[in-house]
Design a protein around this motif. Sequence first.
Motif, PDB file in Angstrom:
ATOM      1  N   THR A   1       0.797  -1.333  -0.097  1.00 17.32           N
ATOM      2  CA  THR A   1      -0.117  -0.076   0.145  1.00 17.32           C
ATOM      3  C   THR A   1       0.812   1.150  -0.072  1.00 17.32           C
ATOM      4  OG1 THR A   1      -1.747  -1.141   1.107  1.00 17.32           O
ATOM      5  CG2 THR A   1      -1.733   1.130   1.176  1.00 17.32           C
ATOM      6  N   ALA A   2       0.764   1.805  -1.058  1.00 14.86           N
ATOM      7  CA  ALA A   2       1.504   3.291  -1.147  1.00 14.86           C
ATOM      8  C   ALA A   2       1.068   4.414  -0.127  1.00 14.86           C
ATOM      9  CB  ALA A   2       1.497   3.889  -2.568  1.00 14.86           C
TER      10      ALA A   2
ATOM     11  N   GLU B   1      15.185  -2.109  -7.072  1.00 16.73           N
ATOM     12  CA  GLU B   1      14.406  -1.042  -7.529  1.00 16.73           C
ATOM     13  C   GLU B   1      12.877  -0.637  -6.609  1.00 16.73           C
ATOM     14  OE1 GLU B   1      12.928  -2.149 -11.525  1.00 16.73           O
ATOM     15  OE2 GLU B   1      15.071  -2.295 -12.382  1.00 16.73           O
ATOM     16  N   ALA B   2      13.130   0.200  -6.243  1.00 16.99           N
ATOM     17  CA  ALA B   2      11.619   0.841  -5.180  1.00 16.99           C
ATOM     18  C   ALA B   2      11.836   2.176  -5.253  1.00 16.99           C
ATOM     19  CB  ALA B   2      12.051   0.128  -3.997  1.00 16.99           C
ATOM     20  N   GLY B   3      10.786   2.832  -5.232  1.00  9.64           N
ATOM     21  CA  GLY B   3      10.207   4.189  -5.033  1.00  9.64           C
ATOM     22  C   GLY B   3      10.683   5.175  -5.884  1.00  9.64           C
TER      23      GLY B   3
ATOM     24  N   VAL C   1       7.883   9.031   0.168  1.00 10.82           N
ATOM     25  CA  VAL C   1       6.610   8.380  -0.265  1.00 10.82           C
ATOM     26  C   VAL C   1       6.899   7.000  -0.258  1.00 10.82           C
ATOM     27  CG1 VAL C   1       5.338   7.962  -2.338  1.00 10.82           C
ATOM     28  CG2 VAL C   1       6.169   9.963  -1.817  1.00 10.82           C
ATOM     29  N   ILE C   2       6.037   6.169   0.416  1.00 14.56           N
ATOM     30  CA  ILE C   2       6.122   4.607   0.555  1.00 14.56           C
ATOM     31  C   ILE C   2       5.923   4.034  -0.616  1.00 14.56           C
ATOM     32  CG2 ILE C   2       5.311   2.440   1.869  1.00 14.56           C
ATOM     33  CD1 ILE C   2       5.043   4.242   4.298  1.00 14.56           C
ATOM     34  N   PRO C   3       6.575   3.570  -1.354  1.00 14.32           N
ATOM     35  CA  PRO C   3       6.102   2.979  -2.672  1.00 14.32           C
ATOM     36  C   PRO C   3       5.050   1.917  -2.814  1.00 14.32           C
ATOM     37  CG  PRO C   3       8.274   2.030  -2.235  1.00 14.32           C
ATOM     38  CD  PRO C   3       7.734   3.023  -1.280  1.00 14.32           C
ATOM     39  N   GLY C   4       4.278   1.599  -3.629  1.00 18.83           N
ATOM     40  CA  GLY C   4       3.370   0.487  -3.758  1.00 18.83           C
ATOM     41  C   GLY C   4       3.790  -0.593  -4.279  1.00 18.83           C
ATOM     42  N   GLU C   5       5.343  -0.709  -4.862  1.00 20.76           N
ATOM     43  CA  GLU C   5       5.570  -1.864  -5.343  1.00 20.76           C
ATOM     44  C   GLU C   5       7.391  -1.817  -5.382  1.00 20.76           C
ATOM     45  OE1 GLU C   5       4.672  -3.927  -9.482  1.00 20.76           O
ATOM     46  OE2 GLU C   5       6.224  -2.410  -9.944  1.00 20.76           O
ATOM     47  N   ALA C   6       7.887  -2.840  -4.943  1.00 18.96           N
ATOM     48  CA  ALA C   6       9.365  -2.845  -5.098  1.00 18.96           C
ATOM     49  C   ALA C   6       9.930  -4.213  -5.779  1.00 18.96           C
ATOM     50  CB  ALA C   6       9.908  -3.030  -3.392  1.00 18.96           C
ATOM     51  N   ILE C   7      10.877  -3.985  -6.496  1.00 23.51           N
ATOM     52  CA  ILE C   7      11.485  -5.275  -7.135  1.00 23.51           C
ATOM     53  C   ILE C   7      12.719  -5.489  -7.047  1.00 23.51           C
ATOM     54  CG2 ILE C   7      11.881  -5.927  -9.699  1.00 23.51           C
ATOM     55  CD1 ILE C   7       9.660  -3.916 -10.527  1.00 23.51           C
ATOM     56  N   ALA C   8      13.284  -6.841  -6.725  1.00 21.73           N
ATOM     57  CA  ALA C   8      14.599  -7.196  -6.870  1.00 21.73           C
ATOM     58  C   ALA C   8      14.752  -8.408  -7.945  1.00 21.73           C
ATOM     59  CB  ALA C   8      14.702  -8.081  -5.466  1.00 21.73           C
ATOM     60  N   TYR C   9      16.155  -8.302  -8.362  1.00 21.55           N
ATOM     61  CA  TYR C   9      16.590  -9.386  -9.357  1.00 21.55           C
ATOM     62  C   TYR C   9      17.580 -10.478  -8.707  1.00 21.55           C
ATOM     63  CZ  TYR C   9      14.198  -6.446 -12.877  1.00 21.55           C
ATOM     64  OH  TYR C   9      13.525  -5.616 -13.337  1.00 21.55           O
ATOM     65  N   VAL C  10      17.240 -11.750  -9.177  1.00 24.79           N
ATOM     66  CA  VAL C  10      18.097 -12.648  -8.350  1.00 24.79           C
ATOM     67  C   VAL C  10      18.866 -13.706  -9.402  1.00 24.79           C
ATOM     68  CG1 VAL C  10      18.277 -14.454  -6.732  1.00 24.79           C
ATOM     69  CG2 VAL C  10      16.837 -12.690  -6.146  1.00 24.79           C
ATOM     70  N   ASP C  11      20.146 -13.856  -9.489  1.00 29.42           N
ATOM     71  CA  ASP C  11      20.660 -14.801 -10.245  1.00 29.42           C
ATOM     72  C   ASP C  11      20.778 -16.162  -9.558  1.00 29.42           C
ATOM     73  OD1 ASP C  11      22.669 -16.149 -11.989  1.00 29.42           O
ATOM     74  OD2 ASP C  11      24.039 -14.578 -12.036  1.00 29.42           O
ATOM     75  N   GLY C  12      19.949 -16.997  -9.996  1.00 32.44           N
ATOM     76  CA  GLY C  12      19.916 -18.191  -9.494  1.00 32.44           C
ATOM     77  C   GLY C  12      20.768 -19.276 -10.409  1.00 32.44           C
ATOM     78  N   ARG C  13      21.393 -20.487  -9.911  1.00 40.45           N
ATOM     79  CA  ARG C  13      22.046 -21.438 -10.496  1.00 40.45           C
ATOM     80  C   ARG C  13      21.751 -22.809  -9.936  1.00 40.45           C
ATOM     81  NH1 ARG C  13      24.967 -18.740 -15.151  1.00 40.45           N
ATOM     82  NH2 ARG C  13      24.748 -16.610 -14.425  1.00 40.45           N
ATOM     83  N   PHE C  14      21.409 -23.766 -10.663  1.00 40.72           N
ATOM     84  CA  PHE C  14      21.340 -24.958  -9.974  1.00 40.72           C
ATOM     85  C   PHE C  14      21.948 -26.097 -10.883  1.00 40.72           C
ATOM     86  CE2 PHE C  14      17.812 -24.012 -13.227  1.00 40.72           C
ATOM     87  CZ  PHE C  14      17.864 -25.082 -13.981  1.00 40.72           C
ATOM     88  N   VAL C  15      22.524 -26.863  -9.858  1.00 42.97           N
ATOM     89  CA  VAL C  15      23.284 -28.073 -10.561  1.00 42.97           C
ATOM     90  C   VAL C  15      22.250 -28.957 -11.541  1.00 42.97           C
ATOM     91  CG1 VAL C  15      24.772 -27.979  -8.525  1.00 42.97           C
ATOM     92  CG2 VAL C  15      22.971 -29.775  -8.534  1.00 42.97           C
ATOM     93  N   PRO C  16      22.896 -29.953 -12.317  1.00 45.22           N
ATOM     94  CA  PRO C  16      22.138 -30.941 -13.157  1.00 45.22           C
ATOM     95  C   PRO C  16      21.290 -31.771 -12.279  1.00 45.22           C
ATOM     96  CG  PRO C  16      24.345 -30.686 -13.734  1.00 45.22           C
ATOM     97  CD  PRO C  16      24.375 -30.052 -12.636  1.00 45.22           C
ATOM     98  N   GLY C  17      20.157 -31.621 -12.791  1.00 48.54           N
ATOM     99  CA  GLY C  17      18.757 -32.515 -11.859  1.00 48.54           C
ATOM    100  C   GLY C  17      18.359 -31.877 -10.492  1.00 48.54           C
TER     101      GLY C  17
END
Length: 440
Positions: free
Chosen positions: A213-214, A299-301, A306-322
């Motif tokens: 809620t902004a 990313e936010a605000g 002002v309290i933003p109504g949305e905030a975004i993060a990016y994550v670099d995920g890596r998983f082993v075979p299987g």
Amino acid sequence: MTERVEYRPEAEVVELCRDLIRIDTSNYGDGSGPGERKAAEYVAEKLSEVGIEPTLYESSPGRTTVVARWEGTDPAAEPLLVHGHLDVVPAQAADWTVDPFSGEIQDGCVWGRGAVDMKDFDAMVLSVVRSRERAGARPRRPLVLVYTADEEAGGYDGAHWLVDKHPELLADCKEAIGEVGGFSLTIRDDLRLYLIQAAEKGMAWMRLRARGTAGHGSMTNDDNAVIALAEAVTRIGQHKWPLRITPTVAAFLAELSDVFGVDLDPKSADLEATVAKLGTAARMIGASLRNTANPTMLEAGYKLNVIPGEAIAYVDGRFVPGAQEEFLTTIDSLIGDKVVREMVNLDVAPEAEFAGGLVEAMKASLIAEDPAARPIPYLMSGGTDGKAWSRLGIRSYGFAPLKLPADLDFVGMFHGVDERVPTDALEFGTKVLDRFLDQV
């Protein structure tokens, strides 16, 4: 085996590498870079000069991939895919000792963006192919030479596009070599491990989106998107991923057990301490033992009060075979019910058996040029175009051989500041590749 003819496969490699570095092919991941066209035209010209006719393919204007077939002496032999990418990650010139697109030679090294990732291998292949063709020393197996666009952003304008639109170009290939492998780690003067990539982690690039809620920054707010996102990012960043030992990693650990004279059972307390003995490479090798997820952008605000109504993060995920399903299930449990996961890029984790004629040829060619070599398999923490080739059933190995100084932080060169490669390592690599083509 092809009868050897006198020629110097290493003769051009340094200048070819310098020329390629001077062509800015920065890939920003959003289509805003210069593209690969100029570098592709350079490669095509160098191949055409010796009578190998390439074709340029564009997924969109400027996003250019080169494909050429170099016929071998045995028309019935299965072709080998030899691939490298032409794009590089961006470089901030102010952070560098030299201009990152100068291809300058200092301290016995070629400096510049792409020196190890991966215009070094692009140049090595060109140098070997050109010298052999001029000398009439074609290998037994045909080679399908592919120089791709867009690898640094997932290959969707390069290798994946080629597989989607022109699979017939690779239809008769079952094996491939490319980045990242065949480089040395010095254990002692009479022993160097050469890590050949037989597997790579899958890619899970994610966008985490929290909505709330902004409102005014001076008031109480129990539905703050920034707080929800920060808590999710913290949980991901602090999560202790369990060990997941794949066949490639098990083979790697067996080799380390023998080298260091310790029992590296995956449950052993000595495991990570022994991996740490590999020096700067331990960062890459350590990541092969488990899944990883690193928050990279927030990313936010738009205004402090002002309290933003949305905030975004990016994550670099890596998983082993299987481990793809386990990885995503764990991430979903960590982010909680106030954050939504959106996939930016999800790609596979291929793994090839470290056995067979191709592997034996790689091992023999390394040992012939460096008697102190001990070639061993490893799982790479990053990704390559091998993910795209795996969709056609092609087994890919990382084999861009380099004999490196013991004190060089080679792993730190990838996407790092002051990226550079020793000139004698380039020349060594071309000699290994030349021998490899005689044995494959």
